[in-house]
Scaffold this motif. Structure first.
Motif, PDB file in Angstrom:
ATOM      1  N   ALA A 110       0.854  -1.182   0.000  1.00 47.79           N
ATOM      2  CA  ALA A 110       0.000   0.000   0.000  1.00 47.79           C
ATOM      3  C   ALA A 110       0.892   1.235   0.000  1.00 47.79           C
ATOM      4  CB  ALA A 110      -0.914   0.008   1.227  1.00 47.79           C
ATOM      5  N   TYR A 111       0.360   2.338  -0.529  1.00 48.71           N
ATOM      6  CA  TYR A 111       1.113   3.589  -0.571  1.00 48.71           C
ATOM      7  C   TYR A 111       0.297   4.695   0.087  1.00 48.71           C
ATOM      8  CZ  TYR A 111       4.187   1.201  -3.846  1.00 48.71           C
ATOM      9  OH  TYR A 111       5.065   0.308  -4.419  1.00 48.71           O
ATOM     10  N   SER A 112       0.993   5.571   0.799  1.00 41.34           N
ATOM     11  CA  SER A 112       0.344   6.672   1.502  1.00 41.34           C
ATOM     12  C   SER A 112       0.202   7.873   0.569  1.00 41.34           C
ATOM     13  CB  SER A 112       1.160   7.069   2.736  1.00 41.34           C
ATOM     14  OG  SER A 112       0.697   8.289   3.275  1.00 41.34           O
ATOM     15  N   GLU A 113      -1.014   8.358   0.407  1.00 44.68           N
ATOM     16  CA  GLU A 113      -1.237   9.511  -0.460  1.00 44.68           C
ATOM     17  C   GLU A 113      -0.659  10.793   0.119  1.00 44.68           C
ATOM     18  OE1 GLU A 113      -5.410   9.770  -1.560  1.00 44.68           O
ATOM     19  OE2 GLU A 113      -4.899   8.744  -3.440  1.00 44.68           O
ATOM     20  N   SER A 114      -0.565  10.885   1.445  1.00 41.48           N
ATOM     21  CA  SER A 114      -0.029  12.093   2.078  1.00 41.48           C
ATOM     22  C   SER A 114       1.483  12.038   2.243  1.00 41.48           C
ATOM     23  CB  SER A 114      -0.672  12.294   3.454  1.00 41.48           C
ATOM     24  OG  SER A 114      -0.264  11.274   4.355  1.00 41.48           O
ATOM     25  N   GLY A 115       2.066  10.853   2.058  1.00 39.49           N
ATOM     26  CA  GLY A 115       3.497  10.692   2.299  1.00 39.49           C
ATOM     27  C   GLY A 115       3.844  10.558   3.760  1.00 39.49           C
ATOM     28  N   THR A 116       2.828  10.419   4.624  1.00 40.58           N
ATOM     29  CA  THR A 116       3.042  10.228   6.060  1.00 40.58           C
ATOM     30  C   THR A 116       2.312   8.974   6.510  1.00 40.58           C
ATOM     31  OG1 THR A 116       1.082  11.396   6.879  1.00 40.58           O
ATOM     32  CG2 THR A 116       2.985  12.753   6.273  1.00 40.58           C
ATOM     33  N   LEU A 117       2.541   8.590   7.765  1.00 38.16           N
ATOM     34  CA  LEU A 117       1.863   7.416   8.301  1.00 38.16           C
ATOM     35  C   LEU A 117       0.347   7.583   8.323  1.00 38.16           C
ATOM     36  CD1 LEU A 117       4.116   6.384  11.333  1.00 38.16           C
ATOM     37  CD2 LEU A 117       3.906   5.224   9.134  1.00 38.16           C
ATOM     38  N   ASP A 118      -0.134   8.808   8.378  1.00 44.53           N
ATOM     39  CA  ASP A 118      -1.571   9.040   8.481  1.00 44.53           C
ATOM     40  C   ASP A 118      -2.326   8.721   7.201  1.00 44.53           C
ATOM     41  OD1 ASP A 118      -1.564   9.831  11.154  1.00 44.53           O
ATOM     42  OD2 ASP A 118      -0.995  11.876  10.628  1.00 44.53           O
TER      43      ASP A 118
END
Length: 333
Positions: A259-267
């Motif tokens: 999976a990839y984070s759209e925000s670039g953070t753990l959130d």
């Protein structure tokens, strides 16, 4: 009564160091090929200072190698407090080694089968949680720090891993087990600056059912999302995209996705790729770099042979140069 670890260190560590030295005599094997080792959830630390690779995993013992081809071990390195919630001889799952601020940290899942925390349906749930030990050297011994509990005592948690987010704060990312919540989750909790404890409460990142590739059949034979979350590991691609590999099941087959984070953070939000990232019957992977700077994936195969579950560590070649993680062929040192 639980003895505070920092009050217990001097006598406790001295006793266990003697036990360690006695217990390991005659048990250490040398020049063992990787595929001859039986190990779940392999995790490899590349240590520049000692020019050595250190591998651990479920069972909590340590192997070391100069070349990733031949290994020496297993060494006992985890020294828990028998008067803590873990008890005298806890099970150890999915151990990891992380170097951070001139120390080495041992993230692992500890289970005390003598303590039961819940019963859900027919599942009696043991006291189990992700926890962190510390050492001044990569080969241990790893001992407890200040906080006796990182995660809630009434929740079974497992497979804790380490990440520094864009706010420069350290976090443990872990699984909250499906046996209790019915739909396994991956969560984060902030850690103290020296990793000696946790700060605040855990926060949900995603659920097992959010994945398009984790599948199961219900009691009526209908295809539904699988319940299991297992083995999260975080990384950044060559384009600085934040990704997470994690493991679940497709019916009775052990599989790993990303999976990839759209925000670039753990959130997040976390967007799951539709296709698996590794071949079937491989899972619980992690990424590491060789001394030459090449990125590889350590992972184990999962299969049943003559009614026995056989788990063997392997190393895959990977490409992180672009926007996504691409897994290649099995690495041959």
């Amino acid at each position: 009564m639980i003895v505070k670890p920092h009050r217990y260190f001097s006598v406790f560590v001295s006793f266990l160091w003697i036990t360690l030295c006695i217990g390991q005599k005659g048990n250490i094997k040398k020049n063992i090929p990787l595929d001859s080792i039986r190990l779940s959830d392999p995790y490899i630390l590349t240590d520049i200072k000692t020019q050595m690779y250190y591998m651990t995993g479920t069972g909590g013992k340590l192997w070391k190698s100069k070349d990733l081809k031949f290994w020496e071990g297993p060494y006992v390195v985890a020294k828990t407090n028998p008067k803590s919630w873990m008890g005298e001889n806890p099970m150890i799952w999915a151990a990891e080694l992380h170097q951070y601020k001139n120390k080495y940290y041992y993230f692992a899942t500890f289970t005390n089968k003598n303590i039961k925390i819940d019963t859900v349906s027919d599942n009696i749930i043991d006291r189990r949680a992700s926890h962190i030990l510390v050492s001044n050297t990569p080969d241990g011994s790893y001992i407890p720090m200040k906080d006796e509990i990182y995660l809630p005592a009434d929740k079974p948690t497992l497979d804790g891993t380490f990440w520094i987010d864009t706010n420069n704060k350290p976090y443990m990312v872990y699984c909250y087990e499906w046996l209790q919540n019915g739909n396994g989750t991956i969560e984060k909790i902030e850690l103290k600056p020296d990793l000696s404890g946790s700060v605040g409460e855990g926060k949900l990142l995603f659920k097992a059912s959010d994945s398009p590739w984790s599948k199961d059949k219900n009691e009526n034979g209908n295809i539904v999302a699988h319940k299991v979350t297992d083995g999260p590991f975080l990384f950044r691609t060559g384009t600085n995209r934040l990704g997470m590999i994690w493991t679940s099941w497709q019916f009775d087959i052990y599989v790993q996705g990303v999976a990839y984070s759209e925000s670039g953070t753990l959130d997040g939000p976390w967007i799951h790729e539709k296709e698996l990232i590794t071949p079937a019957n491989f899972g619980h992977g992690m990424l590491f770099k060789t001394f030459e700077g090449k990125t590889l994936m350590a992972i184990h195969s999962h299969k049943k042979v003559a009614e026995r579950n056989i788990r063997i560590p392997h190393i895959f070649e990977v490409d992180l140069s672009g926007d996504k993680l691409v897994v290649g062929k099995i690495h041959k040192p």
